[in-house]
Scaffold this motif. Structure first.
Motif, mmCIF file in Angstrom:
data_model
loop_
_atom_site.group_PDB
_atom_site.id
_atom_site.type_symbol
_atom_site.label_atom_id
_atom_site.label_comp_id
_atom_site.label_asym_id
_atom_site.label_seq_id
_atom_site.Cartn_x
_atom_site.Cartn_y
_atom_site.Cartn_z
ATOM 1 N N VAL A 37 5.356 12.262 4.395
ATOM 2 C CA VAL A 37 4.515 11.166 3.913
ATOM 3 C C VAL A 37 5.282 9.849 3.964
ATOM 4 O O VAL A 37 4.762 8.824 4.420
ATOM 5 C CB VAL A 37 4.010 11.468 2.479
ATOM 6 N N ARG A 38 6.515 9.860 3.500
ATOM 7 C CA ARG A 38 7.316 8.639 3.489
ATOM 8 C C ARG A 38 7.503 8.088 4.901
ATOM 9 O O ARG A 38 7.294 6.902 5.158
ATOM 10 C CB ARG A 38 8.687 8.899 2.853
ATOM 11 N N ARG A 39 7.844 8.953 5.838
ATOM 12 C CA ARG A 39 8.052 8.495 7.217
ATOM 13 C C ARG A 39 6.746 7.994 7.851
ATOM 14 O O ARG A 39 6.725 6.986 8.549
ATOM 15 C CB ARG A 39 8.640 9.619 8.063
ATOM 16 N N ARG A 40 5.670 8.729 7.620
ATOM 17 C CA ARG A 40 4.390 8.370 8.239
ATOM 18 C C ARG A 40 3.868 7.031 7.714
ATOM 19 O O ARG A 40 3.438 6.172 8.482
ATOM 20 C CB ARG A 40 3.367 9.474 7.979
ATOM 21 N N VAL A 41 3.927 6.852 6.397
ATOM 22 C CA VAL A 41 3.445 5.602 5.813
ATOM 23 C C VAL A 41 4.367 4.442 6.218
ATOM 24 O O VAL A 41 3.891 3.332 6.481
ATOM 25 C CB VAL A 41 3.325 5.723 4.277
ATOM 26 N N ALA A 42 5.659 4.689 6.304
ATOM 27 C CA ALA A 42 6.586 3.620 6.708
ATOM 28 C C ALA A 42 6.354 3.196 8.150
ATOM 29 O O ALA A 42 6.580 2.036 8.512
ATOM 30 C CB ALA A 42 8.031 4.083 6.525
ATOM 31 N N GLN A 43 5.920 4.114 9.007
ATOM 32 C CA GLN A 43 5.697 3.798 10.420
ATOM 33 C C GLN A 43 4.282 3.303 10.698
ATOM 34 O O GLN A 43 3.942 3.034 11.850
ATOM 35 C CB GLN A 43 5.987 5.035 11.273
ATOM 36 N N SER A 44 3.472 3.205 9.663
ATOM 37 C CA SER A 44 2.087 2.745 9.839
ATOM 38 C C SER A 44 1.903 1.406 9.117
ATOM 39 O O SER A 44 1.381 1.360 8.005
ATOM 40 C CB SER A 44 1.108 3.765 9.272
ATOM 41 N N PRO A 45 2.299 0.328 9.735
ATOM 42 C CA PRO A 45 2.137 -0.969 9.062
ATOM 43 C C PRO A 45 0.657 -1.341 8.973
ATOM 44 O O PRO A 45 -0.151 -0.971 9.815
ATOM 45 C CB PRO A 45 2.906 -1.932 9.952
ATOM 46 N N LEU A 52 9.495 -5.837 4.395
ATOM 47 C CA LEU A 52 9.749 -4.484 3.891
ATOM 48 C C LEU A 52 8.541 -3.868 3.186
ATOM 49 O O LEU A 52 8.672 -2.875 2.474
ATOM 50 C CB LEU A 52 10.929 -4.500 2.900
ATOM 51 N N SER A 53 7.373 -4.429 3.376
ATOM 52 C CA SER A 53 6.191 -3.939 2.667
ATOM 53 C C SER A 53 5.863 -2.496 3.013
ATOM 54 O O SER A 53 5.521 -1.688 2.130
ATOM 55 C CB SER A 53 4.975 -4.820 2.983
ATOM 56 N N ALA A 54 5.976 -2.119 4.281
ATOM 57 C CA ALA A 54 5.636 -0.748 4.684
ATOM 58 C C ALA A 54 6.608 0.259 4.063
ATOM 59 O O ALA A 54 6.192 1.322 3.585
ATOM 60 C CB ALA A 54 5.637 -0.629 6.205
ATOM 61 N N ARG A 55 7.893 -0.087 4.061
ATOM 62 C CA ARG A 55 8.877 0.825 3.462
ATOM 63 C C ARG A 55 8.658 0.962 1.959
ATOM 64 O O ARG A 55 8.769 2.053 1.416
ATOM 65 C CB ARG A 55 10.293 0.319 3.715
ATOM 66 N N LEU A 56 8.394 -0.137 1.286
ATOM 67 C CA LEU A 56 8.153 -0.093 -0.143
ATOM 68 C C LEU A 56 6.908 0.733 -0.466
ATOM 69 O O LEU A 56 6.905 1.553 -1.395
ATOM 70 C CB LEU A 56 8.013 -1.508 -0.701
ATOM 71 N N ARG A 57 5.865 0.546 0.281
ATOM 72 C CA ARG A 57 4.640 1.306 0.088
ATOM 73 C C ARG A 57 4.900 2.795 0.345
ATOM 74 O O ARG A 57 4.435 3.659 -0.393
ATOM 75 C CB ARG A 57 3.541 0.776 1.023
ATOM 76 N N ALA A 58 5.665 3.110 1.371
ATOM 77 C CA ALA A 58 5.992 4.509 1.680
ATOM 78 C C ALA A 58 6.787 5.143 0.542
ATOM 79 O O ALA A 58 6.535 6.299 0.166
ATOM 80 C CB ALA A 58 6.784 4.577 2.983
ATOM 81 N N TRP A 59 7.705 4.374 -0.020
ATOM 82 C CA TRP A 59 8.502 4.902 -1.128
ATOM 83 C C TRP A 59 7.618 5.175 -2.339
ATOM 84 O O TRP A 59 7.767 6.197 -3.006
ATOM 85 C CB TRP A 59 9.600 3.898 -1.488
ATOM 86 N N LYS A 60 6.683 4.276 -2.627
ATOM 87 C CA LYS A 60 5.791 4.445 -3.777
ATOM 88 C C LYS A 60 4.902 5.681 -3.617
ATOM 89 O O LYS A 60 4.667 6.425 -4.574
ATOM 90 C CB LYS A 60 4.909 3.207 -3.962
ATOM 91 N N VAL A 61 4.399 5.905 -2.411
ATOM 92 C CA VAL A 61 3.532 7.064 -2.180
ATOM 93 C C VAL A 61 4.355 8.352 -2.244
ATOM 94 O O VAL A 61 3.962 9.333 -2.883
ATOM 95 C CB VAL A 61 2.804 6.932 -0.823
ATOM 96 N N ALA A 62 5.525 8.357 -1.608
ATOM 97 C CA ALA A 62 6.363 9.566 -1.579
ATOM 98 C C ALA A 62 6.919 9.887 -2.961
ATOM 99 O O ALA A 62 7.194 11.050 -3.275
ATOM 100 C CB ALA A 62 7.496 9.401 -0.578
ATOM 101 N N ARG A 63 7.074 8.874 -3.804
ATOM 102 C CA ARG A 63 7.598 9.086 -5.145
ATOM 103 C C ARG A 63 6.690 10.030 -5.939
ATOM 104 O O ARG A 63 7.174 10.859 -6.723
ATOM 105 C CB ARG A 63 7.728 7.746 -5.869
#
Length: 183
Positions: A37-45, A52-63
């Motif tokens: 999930v973290r990788r997929r959301v980070a790679q889907s801007p 860094l919005s995509a990475r932050l969003r990926a971290w929040k979802v994966a958390r």
């Protein structure tokens, strides 16, 4: 599941092993899902993202999935704790109570025999002799070496002056506890 079998040691062990393994397997799957999930959301801007919005969003979802993983690991630990507490509080309790009762009886017997034979005074005198010997740095009491005391080599000469009062040794316990003024 036979509930009566659950309340035996092998039954509880089997149950907790199954639950622990199930929860650890779930935790492993949650960890894999969180990574995906973290990788997929980070790679889907998403349009309008900043640096860094995509990475932050990926971290929040994966958390959230990581929280599920932690919960599964806690459940596995709880299953192991269930077996431990069951064994300690239910299975081993009668033996522990019996051993405690035996220790109580032994202490009572020692107290009873000590009162009649005057052994309390002898034990107190021996304890005071040991204390005096320890304060004086001796390793034997009344000429009998104490086997528990280690044998040290003589110290090398010190180049520092001795502390005041360290020149001589006191011969008895009464030197440490003077009775002046007490009557």
């Amino acid at each position: 599941m036979d509930v009566n079998h659950l309340f035996t040691e092998p039954g509880m062990r089997d149950f907790t092993d199954q639950q622990r393994d199930l929860h650890m397997q779930d935790a492993s799957q949650y960890a894999q899902i969180a990574d995906v999930v973290r990788r997929r959301v980070a790679q889907s801007p998403i349009e309008g993202d900043r640096w860094l919005s995509a990475r932050l969003r990926a971290w929040k979802v994966a958390r959230q999935v990581r929280t599920m993983e932690k919960g599964a690991k806690l459940s596995a630990a709880g299953a192991e704790g269930l077996y431990t507490v069951f064994r300690h509080q239910v299975l081993e309790l009668p033996d522990r109570r019996e051993a405690a009762q035996e220790r109580r009886e032994q202490r009572r017997e020692v107290r009873r025999s000590g009162r009649r034979g005057g052994a309390i005074g002898a034990r107190a005198a021996k304890s005071l002799d040991k204390s005096a010997a320890h304060f004086n740095g001796l390793t034997s009491i009344n000429g009998v070496p104490d086997a528990r005391q280690p044998n040290f080599l003589d110290a090398e000469p010190s180049y520092y002056p001795m502390a005041a009062g360290a020149e001589g040794q006191s011969p008895s316990i009464s030197d440490f506890f003077p009775r002046e003024g007490r009557r």
